[in-house]
Design a protein around this motif. Structure first.
Motif, PDB file in Angstrom:
ATOM      1  N   LYS A 156       0.900  -1.168  -0.081  1.00 45.90           N
ATOM      2  CA  LYS A 156       0.131  -0.071   0.096  1.00 45.90           C
ATOM      3  C   LYS A 156       0.855   1.211  -0.090  1.00 45.90           C
ATOM      4  O   LYS A 156       0.227   2.379  -0.366  1.00 45.90           O
ATOM      5  N   GLY A 157       2.151   1.091   0.409  1.00 41.99           N
ATOM      6  CA  GLY A 157       2.978   2.363   0.308  1.00 41.99           C
ATOM      7  C   GLY A 157       2.699   3.216   1.704  1.00 41.99           C
ATOM      8  O   GLY A 157       2.853   4.498   1.336  1.00 41.99           O
ATOM      9  N   PHE A 158       2.242   2.684   2.633  1.00 40.02           N
ATOM     10  CA  PHE A 158       2.060   3.760   3.744  1.00 40.02           C
ATOM     11  C   PHE A 158       3.069   3.042   4.875  1.00 40.02           C
ATOM     12  O   PHE A 158       3.284   1.835   5.255  1.00 40.02           O
ATOM     13  N   LEU A 159       3.522   3.983   5.723  1.00 38.91           N
ATOM     14  CA  LEU A 159       4.457   3.604   6.916  1.00 38.91           C
ATOM     15  C   LEU A 159       3.380   3.709   7.952  1.00 38.91           C
ATOM     16  O   LEU A 159       2.772   4.396   8.201  1.00 38.91           O
ATOM     17  N   PRO A 160       3.194   2.626   8.509  1.00 34.59           N
ATOM     18  CA  PRO A 160       2.427   2.482   9.957  1.00 34.59           C
ATOM     19  C   PRO A 160       2.730   3.194  11.136  1.00 34.59           C
ATOM     20  O   PRO A 160       1.982   3.417  12.016  1.00 34.59           O
ATOM     21  N   GLY A 161       3.945   3.728  11.189  1.00 35.03           N
ATOM     22  CA  GLY A 161       4.575   4.601  12.318  1.00 35.03           C
ATOM     23  C   GLY A 161       5.661   5.031  12.161  1.00 35.03           C
ATOM     24  O   GLY A 161       6.580   5.227  11.120  1.00 35.03           O
ATOM     25  N   LYS A 162       6.449   5.454  13.327  1.00 33.76           N
ATOM     26  CA  LYS A 162       7.836   6.145  12.948  1.00 33.76           C
ATOM     27  C   LYS A 162       8.834   5.511  14.049  1.00 33.76           C
ATOM     28  O   LYS A 162      10.150   5.107  13.747  1.00 33.76           O
ATOM     29  N   HIS A 163       8.338   5.166  15.049  1.00 29.73           N
ATOM     30  CA  HIS A 163       9.346   4.773  16.244  1.00 29.73           C
ATOM     31  C   HIS A 163       8.921   3.407  16.468  1.00 29.73           C
ATOM     32  O   HIS A 163       7.607   3.063  17.124  1.00 29.73           O
ATOM     33  N   PHE A 164       9.483   2.195  16.326  1.00 30.27           N
ATOM     34  CA  PHE A 164       9.016   0.873  16.488  1.00 30.27           C
ATOM     35  C   PHE A 164       9.699  -0.136  17.349  1.00 30.27           C
ATOM     36  O   PHE A 164      10.911   0.165  17.704  1.00 30.27           O
ATOM     37  N   VAL A 165       9.140  -0.832  18.085  1.00 30.13           N
ATOM     38  CA  VAL A 165       9.569  -1.914  18.903  1.00 30.13           C
ATOM     39  C   VAL A 165       8.919  -3.139  18.303  1.00 30.13           C
ATOM     40  O   VAL A 165       7.862  -3.161  17.873  1.00 30.13           O
ATOM     41  N   ILE A 166       9.860  -3.967  18.266  1.00 28.11           N
ATOM     42  CA  ILE A 166       9.486  -5.353  17.695  1.00 28.11           C
ATOM     43  C   ILE A 166       9.495  -6.552  18.618  1.00 28.11           C
ATOM     44  O   ILE A 166      10.490  -6.656  19.272  1.00 28.11           O
ATOM     45  N   LEU A 167       8.183  -7.118  18.794  1.00 29.70           N
ATOM     46  CA  LEU A 167       8.146  -8.199  19.940  1.00 29.70           C
ATOM     47  C   LEU A 167       8.186  -9.526  19.043  1.00 29.70           C
ATOM     48  O   LEU A 167       7.260  -9.746  18.171  1.00 29.70           O
ATOM     49  N   GLY A 168       9.053 -10.328  19.322  1.00 30.15           N
ATOM     50  CA  GLY A 168       9.254 -11.763  18.764  1.00 30.15           C
ATOM     51  C   GLY A 168      10.227 -11.663  17.687  1.00 30.15           C
ATOM     52  O   GLY A 168      10.314 -10.744  16.980  1.00 30.15           O
ATOM     53  N   SER A 169      10.894 -12.799  17.452  1.00 26.87           N
ATOM     54  CA  SER A 169      12.353 -12.770  16.627  1.00 26.87           C
ATOM     55  C   SER A 169      11.883 -13.646  15.412  1.00 26.87           C
ATOM     56  O   SER A 169      12.657 -14.365  14.960  1.00 26.87           O
ATOM     57  N   GLY A 170      10.589 -13.741  15.094  1.00 26.76           N
ATOM     58  CA  GLY A 170      10.042 -14.643  13.977  1.00 26.76           C
ATOM     59  C   GLY A 170      10.882 -14.053  12.579  1.00 26.76           C
ATOM     60  O   GLY A 170      11.315 -12.854  12.873  1.00 26.76           O
ATOM     61  N   ASP A 171      10.958 -14.703  11.611  1.00 28.93           N
ATOM     62  CA  ASP A 171      11.621 -14.398  10.566  1.00 28.93           C
ATOM     63  C   ASP A 171      10.842 -12.921   9.824  1.00 28.93           C
ATOM     64  O   ASP A 171      11.548 -12.111   9.452  1.00 28.93           O
ATOM     65  N   ILE A 172       9.417 -12.940   9.932  1.00 31.82           N
ATOM     66  CA  ILE A 172       8.830 -11.672   9.397  1.00 31.82           C
ATOM     67  C   ILE A 172       9.249 -10.589  10.104  1.00 31.82           C
ATOM     68  O   ILE A 172       9.396  -9.479   9.628  1.00 31.82           O
ATOM     69  N   GLY A 173       9.199 -10.817  11.333  1.00 29.67           N
ATOM     70  CA  GLY A 173       9.833  -9.655  12.500  1.00 29.67           C
ATOM     71  C   GLY A 173      11.058  -8.912  12.129  1.00 29.67           C
ATOM     72  O   GLY A 173      11.365  -7.944  12.202  1.00 29.67           O
ATOM     73  N   VAL A 197      11.030 -13.348  23.968  1.00 31.94           N
ATOM     74  CA  VAL A 197      10.653 -13.991  25.457  1.00 31.94           C
ATOM     75  C   VAL A 197      11.749 -15.184  25.521  1.00 31.94           C
ATOM     76  O   VAL A 197      11.970 -15.264  26.808  1.00 31.94           O
ATOM     77  N   LYS A 198      12.070 -15.858  24.444  1.00 27.74           N
ATOM     78  CA  LYS A 198      12.770 -17.147  24.736  1.00 27.74           C
ATOM     79  C   LYS A 198      13.995 -16.746  24.666  1.00 27.74           C
ATOM     80  O   LYS A 198      14.528 -15.565  24.407  1.00 27.74           O
ATOM     81  N   SER A 199      15.041 -17.718  25.194  1.00 33.25           N
ATOM     82  CA  SER A 199      16.524 -17.633  25.370  1.00 33.25           C
ATOM     83  C   SER A 199      17.271 -17.718  23.995  1.00 33.25           C
ATOM     84  O   SER A 199      18.262 -17.418  23.634  1.00 33.25           O
ATOM     85  N   GLU A 200      16.505 -17.886  22.947  1.00 35.38           N
ATOM     86  CA  GLU A 200      16.887 -18.244  21.649  1.00 35.38           C
ATOM     87  C   GLU A 200      16.047 -17.661  20.640  1.00 35.38           C
ATOM     88  O   GLU A 200      14.846 -17.541  20.533  1.00 35.38           O
ATOM     89  N   PRO A 201      16.789 -17.003  19.434  1.00 43.18           N
ATOM     90  CA  PRO A 201      16.014 -16.009  18.398  1.00 43.18           C
ATOM     91  C   PRO A 201      15.196 -17.394  17.898  1.00 43.18           C
ATOM     92  O   PRO A 201      15.662 -18.408  17.621  1.00 43.18           O
ATOM     93  N   SER A 202      14.176 -17.292  17.251  1.00 40.78           N
ATOM     94  CA  SER A 202      12.970 -17.999  16.554  1.00 40.78           C
ATOM     95  C   SER A 202      13.437 -17.922  15.155  1.00 40.78           C
ATOM     96  O   SER A 202      12.900 -18.897  14.266  1.00 40.78           O
ATOM     97  N   GLY A 203      13.824 -16.982  14.540  1.00 42.38           N
ATOM     98  CA  GLY A 203      14.223 -16.811  13.124  1.00 42.38           C
ATOM     99  C   GLY A 203      15.199 -17.360  12.747  1.00 42.38           C
ATOM    100  O   GLY A 203      16.039 -18.018  13.712  1.00 42.38           O
ATOM    101  N   LEU A 204      15.413 -17.415  11.278  1.00 41.41           N
ATOM    102  CA  LEU A 204      16.450 -18.277  10.881  1.00 41.41           C
ATOM    103  C   LEU A 204      17.832 -17.339  11.128  1.00 41.41           C
ATOM    104  O   LEU A 204      17.894 -16.272  11.262  1.00 41.41           O
ATOM    105  N   THR A 205      19.168 -18.076  11.196  1.00 42.48           N
ATOM    106  CA  THR A 205      20.138 -17.290  11.581  1.00 42.48           C
ATOM    107  C   THR A 205      20.670 -16.404  10.708  1.00 42.48           C
ATOM    108  O   THR A 205      21.040 -15.004  10.760  1.00 42.48           O
TER     109      THR A 205
END
Lengths: 385, 193
Positions: A156-173, A197-205
């Motif tokens: 859509k070409g819209f920025l949903p915000g300006k200052h971000f915090v990301i929760l969860g280390s899944g690949d899309i995140g 929240v976990k002690s290891e990242p969940s996304g691909l290295t």
């Protein structure tokens, strides 16, 4: 209008496209209908503009839209595939003869019904939302799932915000951390960090390396968001360290001002459409139980891709679709020639497949011992009745 | 000098140990035999490690604006008219009989003015419709130049039809190399998302 197809594939994403293609390649006489609810096929690949797709399938590093383009080009060359876009499935029924009757709605045709011999459910998955992870606080705007943010920015070409915090280390995140950093830099925006929240990242290295490390985005492990601040719009979040039991440790709270929280906290297979057919579901994967041909406990009903269980690579999603598509075409051919044997029974007579089925069962007995043995010892069709 | 990297070429994520001379630079990169790479499970990993020690390179993917159609936006015009200071009622009597396609609104309808003006009464305006077209750099570019490259690509605007693989323009790297910008998707006219 044609009201019968050999195979109907629900979902025009990577799994559905691969399933339709494999079926069409296996039997050029097989008629296939591919149903897609959006107005273009490609599924989530359309918004995954980053590269890294297709290394296994095409031995090339492609972007998501390119991967989808390859498949849609191949699909359009198959005269026995009919693609219906902007089409929703309203109802699925199974007749006593084993045929599936589907009701669809579509802006051009209105409500219409089509039946088929084999049905492939390639409906993908959905993201877990903030409501499903129970974060305290009000419900301000500014809390997005990573896929939503990706949709807004990339399609859509819209920025949903300006200052971000990301929760969860899944690949899309992780992918969104990089994308947001690059896209908000010109307006002075930033990604404060990724919290897992976990002690290891969940996304691909590789995604930790090329998305976080490349751009100096910190990854905070064993830390989670415990409170949202703000009523109209998100003003900040409280992050807290967690212990080994994932319980927040009092006194470790930290306030982070931000206007957007991006969630990448897991994906859940989307199988609501199969409720009426009620195939046996695996409570752990949230997808149906399948045999080695991706056929569920209902003969002729197949499940593949992220609707079956969540994959990390699209190449494997396509592979599962191909397996389902090929077997579905085989099944239709057998039915046409009057030599149909039930897939599940077939698999149990084949020694190699039998060990597969046993190992599958071994994994399942803990949850449903009685049901599983029932399925194993009797032909599947009987087990369902 | 010993550097450690994680290969990002494929999902296997090999841990690479790259040993180089301190004098390892762009000029010596092709000829120097003194670069040792360990931990890679394929040739691509060796190439990646060699390049990563010298100058990290990445593909950049982003989107550009793509004009697909100019559609008729009556609703936007209606909204604009509502904001006019001149009340809508004044226009009505001056309208020539027979110019309105729709029959005259009911009496109670008239009272409610602009918000319920028949759509045909509003002038028609052509509004350009853009979609976001995914693009990538034709080859890897230095990681350090990602931001400037992205900010430059953002200024590119194209018109449909576009085919996947089309070259949409160039960006100039600091060393003077021109890098093509490649479309990653088809865009047909009047294609909307």
């Amino acid at each position: 209008m044609i009201n019968f197809f050999d195979i109907i594939v629900i979902g025009g994403g990577p799994a559905g496209m691969a399933a339709a293609l494999a079926a069409a390649e296996y039997d050029p006489q097989c008629s296939i209908m591919l149903i897609e609810r959006e107005d273009r096929i490609g599924g989530i690949l359309k918004q995954c503009i980053h590269d890294g797709f297709g290394l296994i399938r095409f031995q090339e590093r492609l972007t998501g839209p390119e991967y989808a383009h390859r498949y849609s080009t191949m699909l359009l060359q198959k005269p026995n595939i009919t693609i219906e876009v902007s089409t929703f499935v309203i109802r699925i029924q199974r007749s006593d003869s084993g045929l599936f009757a589907l009701t669809f709605s579509n802006p051009q045709k209105g409500i219409f019904s089509v039946s088929c011999t084999a049905l492939i459910a390639a409906t993908g998955c959905r993201e877990r939302t903030d409501r499903q992870i129970f974060i305290h606080g009000d419900r301000p705007s500014g809390v997005f799932t990573a896929g939503q943010a990706q949709y807004f920015i990339n399609l859509k070409g819209f920025l949903p915000g300006k200052h971000f915090v990301i929760l969860g280390s899944g690949d899309i995140g992780l992918i969104m951390a990089r994308r947001l950093t690059l896209e908000t830099a010109c307006i002075g925006g930033s990604v404060e960090g990724v919290y897992e929240v976990k002690s290891e990242p969940s996304g691909l290295t590789r995604n930790i390396v090329q998305c976080l490390n490349d751009y100096g985005i910190p990854l905070h492990l064993s830390t989670t968001v415990t409170r949202l601040h703000g009523t109209e719009r998100l003003e900040g979040v409280t992050v807290t360290k967690v212990d080994q039991q994932l319980k927040p440790i009092p006194g470790t709270e930290r306030y982070i001002p931000c206007d957007s929280l991006i969630l990448s906290v897991g994906l859940i297979p989307e199988n609501d459409i199969l409720d009426d057919l009620a195939p046996q579901m695996d409570p752990r994967t949230k997808g149906p139980y399948v045999n080695q041909y991706m056929e569920t406990s209902i003969p002729g009903l197949f499940s593949c891709g992220n609707a079956l269980h969540v994959y990390d690579l699209v190449d494997y999603v396509s592979e599962s679709g191909s397996i389902a598509g090929k077997r579905a075409a085989q099944l239709c051919m057998e039915r046409k020639n009057g030599q149909h044997t039930d897939t599940l029974t077939l698999s149990l007579t084949d020694p190699a497949a039998q060990s597969d089925a046993k190992s599958l069962q071994a994994g399942c007995t803990a949850d449903h011992p009685a049901q599983q043995i029932h399925t194993e010892t009797k032909p599947a069709q009987e087990a369902i009745r | 000098m010993i550097k450690e990297f994680i290969c990002i070429i494929c999902p296997r994520s090999c841990k690479l140990t790259v040993t180089t001379d301190t004098a390892y630079t762009q000029d010596t990169a092709d000829s120097t035999p003194s670069v040792q790479i360990r931990g890679n499970r394929c040739k691509r990993g060796a190439d990646y490690g060699k390049q990563e020690a010298l100058c990290p390179m990445r593909i950049l993917t982003t989107t550009v604006a793509c004009l697909v159609s100019a559609h008729t936006d009556r609703l936007a015009c209606n909204t604009a008219q509502q904001n006019d200071t001149e009340p809508k009622q004044k226009h009505r009597p001056t309208q020539q009989p027979g110019t309105t396609i729709h029959p005259e609104p009911q009496a109670d309808f008239k009272k409610t003015s602009a918000a319920q003006t028949p759509l045909t009464a509003a002038p028609i305006r052509q509004v350009p419709v853009y979609i976001r077209l995914p693009v990538k750099t034709g080859c890897e570019i230095p990681l350090a130049e990602m931001q400037t490259a992205l900010d430059h690509i953002r200024t590119i605007s194209v018109s449909a039809p576009v085919s996947c693989g089309d070259m949409l323009g160039y960006i100039q790297l600091k060393n003077g190399t021109a890098i093509p910008i490649i479309a990653c998707s088809n865009a047909e006219p009047a294609d909307t998302l």
